[in-house]
Design an enzyme around this catalytic site. Structure first.
Site, PDB file in Angstrom:
ATOM      1  N   TRP A 102       4.121  16.224  -2.720  1.00  0.00           N
ATOM      2  CA  TRP A 102       3.916  16.337  -4.168  1.00  0.00           C
ATOM      3  C   TRP A 102       2.440  16.257  -4.512  1.00  0.00           C
ATOM      4  O   TRP A 102       1.960  16.978  -5.380  1.00  0.00           O
ATOM      5  CB  TRP A 102       4.753  15.312  -4.924  1.00  0.00           C
ATOM      6  CG  TRP A 102       6.212  15.637  -4.814  1.00  0.00           C
ATOM      7  CD1 TRP A 102       7.181  14.882  -4.232  1.00  0.00           C
ATOM      8  CD2 TRP A 102       6.871  16.843  -5.263  1.00  0.00           C
ATOM      9  NE1 TRP A 102       8.391  15.538  -4.288  1.00  0.00           N
ATOM     10  CE2 TRP A 102       8.237  16.731  -4.912  1.00  0.00           C
ATOM     11  CE3 TRP A 102       6.451  18.002  -5.923  1.00  0.00           C
ATOM     12  CZ2 TRP A 102       9.179  17.731  -5.195  1.00  0.00           C
ATOM     13  CZ3 TRP A 102       7.379  19.001  -6.208  1.00  0.00           C
ATOM     14  CH2 TRP A 102       8.717  18.857  -5.847  1.00  0.00           C
ATOM     15  N   ASP A 172       1.772  10.369 -11.021  1.00  0.00           N
ATOM     16  CA  ASP A 172       3.034  11.114 -11.019  1.00  0.00           C
ATOM     17  C   ASP A 172       4.135  10.138 -10.593  1.00  0.00           C
ATOM     18  O   ASP A 172       4.374   9.944  -9.406  1.00  0.00           O
ATOM     19  CB  ASP A 172       2.934  12.290 -10.031  1.00  0.00           C
ATOM     20  CG  ASP A 172       4.266  13.030  -9.880  1.00  0.00           C
ATOM     21  OD1 ASP A 172       5.262  12.638 -10.530  1.00  0.00           O
ATOM     22  OD2 ASP A 172       4.293  14.007  -9.098  1.00  0.00           O
ATOM     23  N   LYS A 196      15.148  12.093 -11.387  1.00  0.00           N
ATOM     24  CA  LYS A 196      15.247  11.213 -10.219  1.00  0.00           C
ATOM     25  C   LYS A 196      15.842   9.870 -10.642  1.00  0.00           C
ATOM     26  O   LYS A 196      16.883   9.471 -10.185  1.00  0.00           O
ATOM     27  CB  LYS A 196      13.869  10.993  -9.581  1.00  0.00           C
ATOM     28  CG  LYS A 196      13.044  12.255  -9.328  1.00  0.00           C
ATOM     29  CD  LYS A 196      13.608  13.123  -8.259  1.00  0.00           C
ATOM     30  CE  LYS A 196      12.978  14.480  -8.060  1.00  0.00           C
ATOM     31  NZ  LYS A 196      11.553  14.631  -8.065  1.00  0.00           N
TER      32      LYS A 196
HETATM   33  C1  LIG Z   1      10.665  15.870  -7.919  1.00  0.00           C
HETATM   34  C2  LIG Z   1       9.208  15.595  -8.020  1.00  0.00           C
HETATM   35  C3  LIG Z   1       8.324  16.506  -8.609  1.00  0.00           C
HETATM   36  C4  LIG Z   1       8.776  17.844  -9.152  1.00  0.00           C
HETATM   37  O1  LIG Z   1       9.561  17.647 -10.264  1.00  0.00           O
HETATM   38  P1  LIG Z   1      10.138  18.882 -11.118  1.00  0.00           P
HETATM   39  O2  LIG Z   1      10.711  18.165 -12.280  1.00  0.00           O
HETATM   40  O3  LIG Z   1      11.130  19.570 -10.254  1.00  0.00           O
HETATM   41  O4  LIG Z   1       8.999  19.751 -11.473  1.00  0.00           O
HETATM   42  C5  LIG Z   1       6.996  16.165  -8.692  1.00  0.00           C
HETATM   43  N1  LIG Z   1       6.550  14.995  -8.226  1.00  0.00           N
HETATM   44  C6  LIG Z   1       7.363  14.093  -7.633  1.00  0.00           C
HETATM   45  C7  LIG Z   1       6.798  12.810  -7.125  1.00  0.00           C
HETATM   46  C8  LIG Z   1       8.714  14.370  -7.509  1.00  0.00           C
HETATM   47  O5  LIG Z   1       9.532  13.479  -6.940  1.00  0.00           O
END
Ligand SMILES: *Cc1c(COP(=O)(O)O)cnc(C)c1O
Length: 360
Positions: A102, A172, A196
């Site tokens: 990521w 993030d 998540k």
């Molecule tokens: C799943 C995830 C993403 C991407 O998320 P989307 O909502 O599919 O764009 C980005 N960063 C992390 C840490 C993730 O777990």
């Protein structure tokens, strides 16, 4: 078939109580005679739902008054672009810490807009650890420092908050937001996709310090400007109404169950059970450095990878699904977010114990 223990990295399990409430309110939300899905986002019913969701999120995370809470769309992936577009503020360099898949995506996107300084990286050991702060080479006049507190794929989680002085820290938190208390004032901006640990896909949460909003790069589309959403209470256009509603139910579920301190204890217990087992096991292995292991995403391998398929098949037969690891890591991954009950982790450890006896 009854409900399974779903170890998916996302979209992931939701609390059963929340799903039951959404079901009960599906056709008639609280006497309104409508489903939330059918409501005008500007009507008083939905406005109340959205306001309560924001207030509950603020309460859970103790968000300071000088931070905006935005409910957006586009996923965390759109934030990879929105962060530089909004936060460069005339500066040319941004620092990024590269700890996995990521981080790499965030870096790649940011390079379209600015010079990226990779301040630290764990690529040398296949992203199996979090570089300690003494290894970071920060740029003094960087626009911001970006990191990924929990790498969902590699299963690496920072158990500490980086110190960046006056340079805003951007996180993030897609896969560990609301899993533990966080001191929001340490951050300039936090973002997270909801699917998540919070709710349905389609909602992205952004928590941003007010003074960082409003100095967007020229020609930035209106929808990608945080100010557009901040000035309009996240209702500049139609928000993802049903996702906001379900996330709001999850916030209330968290508050009823002791908030983030209680959730942290629960998550420590679950992760501890699994890691203790892995460390004692003769055939299962955790690839992540001990002090940086994620409480949310637990990758593990079997010493003989030919057993992977047999393991996954047996797990499915016992009602445990989505345990296959990400292709970049291999093996297995158990995502054990807030909504995964302790019982689910116990069930997994029992199965792994038995599997070890039969295949050790
Ligand atoms: C799943 C995830 C993403 C991407 O998320 P989307 O909502 O599919 O764009 C980005 N960063 C992390 C840490 C993730 O777990």
């Amino acid at each position: 078939m009854g409900r399974v223990f779903n170890f998916s990295a996302g979209p992931a399990m939701l609390p059963e109580e929340v799903l039951a409430q959404a079901r009960d309110e599906m056709l008639d939300w609280q006497g309104s005679g409508q489903s939330v899905m059918e409501m005008s986002h500007r009507g008083k019913e939905f406005v109340r739902i959205a306001e309560e969701a924001e207030a509950d999120l603020r309460e859970l995370l103790a968000v300071p008054a000088d931070y905006k809470v935005l409910f957006l769309q586009g996923g965390a992936s759109l934030q990879f672009a929105m962060v530089p577009l909004n936060l460069l503020r005339g500066r040319t360099v941004a620092d990024y810490v590269n700890t996995g898949e990521w981080s790499k995506k965030a870096i790649k996107e940011a390079k379209q807009f600015c010079q990226v300084n990779v301040a630290a990286s764990s690529e040398d050991r296949n992203f199996s650890y979090a570089p300690t702060q003494d290894q970071w080479k920060l740029t003094p006049d960087a626009a911001y420092v970006h990191y990924t507190p929990n790498e969902t794929i590699g299963g690496v989680e920072f158990q500490w908050v980086p110190e960046t002085g006056d340079v805003p820290l951007v996180a993030d938190m897609s896969s560990n937001i609301l899993s533990r208390p966080v001191d929001v004032s340490r951050y300039g901006l936090i973002y997270a996709g909801a699917q998540k640990n919070v709710g349905p896909a389609g909602l992205t949460m952004v928590i941003v310090r007010e003074d960082l909003v409003g100095q967007v790069l020229p020609k930035t589309p209106v929808m990608l400007n945080y100010k557009t959403h901040a000035d309009n209470g996240s209702m500049y256009n139609t928000p993802p109404t049903y996702a906001v509603y379900v996330a709001g139910l999850v916030f209330k579920w968290l508050r009823r169950n002791g908030g983030l301190a209680a959730m942290e204890r629960h998550n420590i217990e679950k992760a501890g059970l699994l890691y203790d087992f892995l460390d004692r096991s003769g055939i299962f292995v955790s690839p992540v450095q001990r002090e940086d292991r994620s409480r949310m995403n637990v990758p593990f391998t079997i010493k003989n990878p030919e057993l992977d398929e047999i393991f996954l098949k047996g797990a499915k037969e016992r009602g445990m699904v989505q345990l296959k690891g990400h292709r970049s890591v291999g093996g297995m991954r158990a995502s054990i977010y807030n909504a995964m009950p302790l019982e689910g982790v116990r069930c997994l450890v029992e199965y792994m114990t038995e599997f070890g006896k039969n295949h050790g």
